[in-house]
Motif scaffolding. Structure first.
Motif, PDB file in Angstrom:
ATOM      1  N   VAL A 105       0.854  -1.191   0.000  1.00  0.00           N
ATOM      2  CA  VAL A 105       0.000   0.000   0.000  1.00  0.00           C
ATOM      3  C   VAL A 105       0.891   1.243   0.000  1.00  0.00           C
ATOM      4  CG1 VAL A 105      -1.686   1.325   1.338  1.00  0.00           C
ATOM      5  CG2 VAL A 105      -1.910  -1.163   1.144  1.00  0.00           C
ATOM      6  N   VAL A 140     -13.237   5.050  -0.153  1.00  0.00           N
ATOM      7  CA  VAL A 140     -12.664   6.205  -0.842  1.00  0.00           C
ATOM      8  C   VAL A 140     -13.710   7.300  -0.882  1.00  0.00           C
ATOM      9  CG1 VAL A 140     -11.624   7.059  -2.975  1.00  0.00           C
ATOM     10  CG2 VAL A 140     -11.242   4.677  -2.261  1.00  0.00           C
ATOM     11  N   ASP A 183      -5.493   4.805  -6.561  1.00  0.00           N
ATOM     12  CA  ASP A 183      -5.869   6.196  -6.784  1.00  0.00           C
ATOM     13  C   ASP A 183      -5.103   6.663  -8.018  1.00  0.00           C
ATOM     14  OD1 ASP A 183      -6.415   8.905  -6.706  1.00  0.00           O
ATOM     15  OD2 ASP A 183      -6.068   9.108  -4.556  1.00  0.00           O
ATOM     16  N   LEU A 198      -3.833   1.744  -3.190  1.00  0.00           N
ATOM     17  CA  LEU A 198      -4.682   1.830  -2.002  1.00  0.00           C
ATOM     18  C   LEU A 198      -4.895   0.460  -1.363  1.00  0.00           C
ATOM     19  CD1 LEU A 198      -7.441   4.325  -3.255  1.00  0.00           C
ATOM     20  CD2 LEU A 198      -5.287   4.827  -2.065  1.00  0.00           C
ATOM     21  N   LEU A 234      -7.717   2.254   5.293  1.00  0.00           N
ATOM     22  CA  LEU A 234      -6.463   2.998   5.311  1.00  0.00           C
ATOM     23  C   LEU A 234      -6.347   3.843   6.574  1.00  0.00           C
ATOM     24  CD1 LEU A 234      -6.344   4.192   1.580  1.00  0.00           C
ATOM     25  CD2 LEU A 234      -5.115   2.271   2.616  1.00  0.00           C
TER      26      LEU A 234
END
Length: 618
Positions: free
Chosen positions: A244, A461, A274, A266, A418
């Protein structure tokens, strides 16, 4: 194809077999003896190697194509300047590590290939397909070829990884039953001695390596080695993230404002990225404006509808969608999408139209796969682990800004958040129910309430204007990627969310004459019907659609528990609920595909016919 052929089903479609394996002898005016002696004298390389290479330009080329030739293909590939992506001097030796498509770690030890422009072998590879076959041959021969050192492990170490075990030759050529037919299939050149289809080769960033010169130029300044990714025949390149946050520089792709385009990882599984700099705010605005201005019945922005009296707006379902298939912005974005994915040249048959979406408060889309489940009512072959076609990759585009607390995220329910402080699903659900405002938006135990907790605990996201995200729906070998399960999180504030998506298929999609059909069961009439259906099913969203509108009504008479919680979809796009005693009346076109889904599974498919007025009931 030697030992590989023994595995093939004898009942396999003869037309496909002809496309896959027929060879064409183009002949040579130069005597083979003169060729062999001259090469051996000049280069002092074992003659057996060049004997094999001679077959590259003789019997190993797959049957010629009526619509595409090597010259036009080479022009399309080279016109993208992929071979000129690196400007430094061409080295005379290349040290490379070989990777299987989509794998971050190399499968080989260090391989060394001398690059001598005067070498007749290297000079003889004049087209991308010549190069693919030649490099595959070199890698398979290993140290025995003398042009290649330290690579004797490639044949075994870089073999197949799923199903039947085999060498690198079996990795590049997965066999008739697992090789989708692409537009340039007839130009592929079989690997000498093995008589198998070759791999194609890419850099880590998805730039096609199509010659020994471009292989030499692929070494970046400051780096000692080149990482080369081998893609099996009929398959598409796939990025191979290791961690990541890892970035992939896409400076070979032009930006509308000359800014840097790059990927940021991501998630490794599912593969989510992304795409920084993919599109700009002016393009985002243009897409929204066109969606609002669209007047075509099959393209315009529509509210989802429910009820028993034809088309009616529901206050509990406010999502809307439109389609943009032919504007300049849509075309530019689709071509840029193909550039990002390493697919060249651009092919309309692999692209869906740009779907534009608008969400209002509480609206959402339950977790689902973009990969389409096979339909027993359709002849199309959706099984991508074989020779079928389906959605391969999706690029999501966001046109509005949302803060995390406002909802509207895209959630990948099987991906890790994340946010190091992300709550568990149980904690997120408890927080939602403790919030007086939010708890009043959804019923307890509803799928929307459950989704909010997933959106706070899993990989999500948040929408940002001119932000874009790429994810894959398939594994590198074509298997469906169950980890790509994703959904549109509920909007939690009085605010509109605008977004769009671009779907790219791994081979010609449903509705195109060259789209794959299910294996022939021996019924010639059925084969003729498939051919007829394939050619007649025009793209239902095509700008030049000329068919007259058909008035179509979908009804649920009730009584069958299978359809108690039915939901109507246009292809894979939500249209409205179709539970007991509900109906929808729409204007559609011949060849349009409508599906009934229950719990996100297709249980009934209708294809609109020729009659002016049609009624479909369950």
């Amino acid at each position: 194809m030697g030992k590989v052929d023994k595995k093939y089903d004898k009942k396999y479609d003869k037309k496909y077999d002809k496309e896959y394996s027929k060879s064409k002898d183009k002949g040579h005016t130069l005597s083979f003896a003169v060729f062999l002696c001259g090469v051996c004298f000049a280069l002092l390389i074992p003659p057996d190697f060049f004997k094999n290479l001679q077959s590259l330009s003789n019997k190993n080329r797959v049957a010629s194509s009526p619509t595409l030739n090597e010259q036009s293909y080479s022009h399309m590939v080279h016109s993208q300047s992929y071979s000129q992506s690196y400007s430094h001097a061409v080295p005379n030796i290349v040290h490379l590590y070989l990777h299987r498509n989509g794998e971050a770690d190399p499968c080989s030890s260090l391989i060394t290939i001398p690059i001598n422009p005067t070498n007749k072998f290297i000079k003889s590879t004049k087209t991308p397909h010549d190069f693919d076959s030649a490099l595959t041959s070199l890698l398979l021969q290993g140290a025995q070829g003398e042009l290649l050192q330290n690579g004797s492990d490639v044949k075994t170490a870089c073999g197949t990884v799923v199903g039947d075990k085999g060498g690198f030759d079996n990795f590049c050529d997965m066999g008739k039953l697992k090789t989708p037919i692409q537009h340039d299939h007839s130009l592929l050149i079989r690997v000498p001695s093995y008589n198998t289809l070759p791999c194609s080769y890419f850099t880590r960033e998805g730039v096609r390596i199509d010659s020994f010169e471009s292989l030499a130029r692929a070494k970046k300044e400051g780096e000692d080695n080149v990482n080369v990714y081998a893609v099996p025949a009929g398959r598409l390149f796939m990025f191979a993230p290791k961690f990541v946050g890892e970035e992939f520089d896409l400076s070979h792709i032009s930006h509308p404002e000359n800014k840097r385009i790059y990927l940021e990882t991501l998630s490794v599984s599912p593969r989510v990225f992304d795409i920084h700099g993919f599109f700009v705010e002016s393009e985002a605005d243009d897409i929204v404006e066109r969606a609002l201005a669209q007047q075509s019945e099959s393209h315009k922005l529509k509210r989802s509808s429910t009820g028993a009296n034809g088309y009616s707006v529901s206050s509990t379902r406010t999502s809307e969608n439109a389609f943009d298939t032919h504007s300049k912005s849509a075309k530019d974005l689709k071509e840029r999408c193909f550039d990002v994915l390493g697919i060249r040249p651009y092919r309309e048959s692999l692209a869906d139209g740009l779907q534009v979406l608008r969400y209002n408060i509480t609206t959402a889309y339950i977790p689902h796969l973009d990969w389409i489940d096979p339909s027993p009512q359709l002849d199309h072959d959706f099984i991508t682990s074989g020779t079928g076609s389906n959605r391969f990759a999706t690029i999501l585009l966001y046109m509005t800004d949302f803060e995390k607390v406002e909802g509207g995220e895209t959630v990948f329910v099987k991906g890790a958040s994340l946010d190091p402080e992300a709550p568990s699903k149980e904690k997120a659900l408890a927080d939602l129910r403790a919030d007086e405002r939010l708890s009043g938006l959804f019923k307890r135990e509803s799928w929307e309430e459950k989704m909010v907790s997933q959106c706070k605990s899993a990989l999500s996201v948040s929408p940002k204007r001119a932000k874009s995200v790429l994810f894959y729906s398939q594994h590198p070998d074509g298997r469906k990627d169950e980890a790509s399960l994703h959904g549109g999180c509920p909007v939690l504030v009085e605010k509109q969310k605008w977004a769009a998506n671009l779907w790219v298929w791994n081979a010609p999609r449903l509705g195109y004459p060259e789209a794959p059909v299910k294996l022939d069961k021996g019924n010639s009439k059925n084969k003729q019907r498939r051919k007829k259906n394939s050619s007649e099913q025009a793209d239902p969203r095509a700008a030049n659609q000329k068919d007259e509108q058909k008035h179509v009504t979908f009804k649920n008479r009730g009584g069958d528990p299978t359809f108690k919680d039915a939901v109507l979809h246009y292809e894979d796009t939500f249209w409205g609920n179709l539970g007991y005693s509900q109906q929808h009346s729409v204007n559609s076109f011949e060849g349009h595909v409508w599906n009934i889904k229950v719990k996100d599974k297709t249980v009934k498919t209708w294809i609109v016919g020729k009659d002016k007025v049609q009624v479909y009931e369950v």
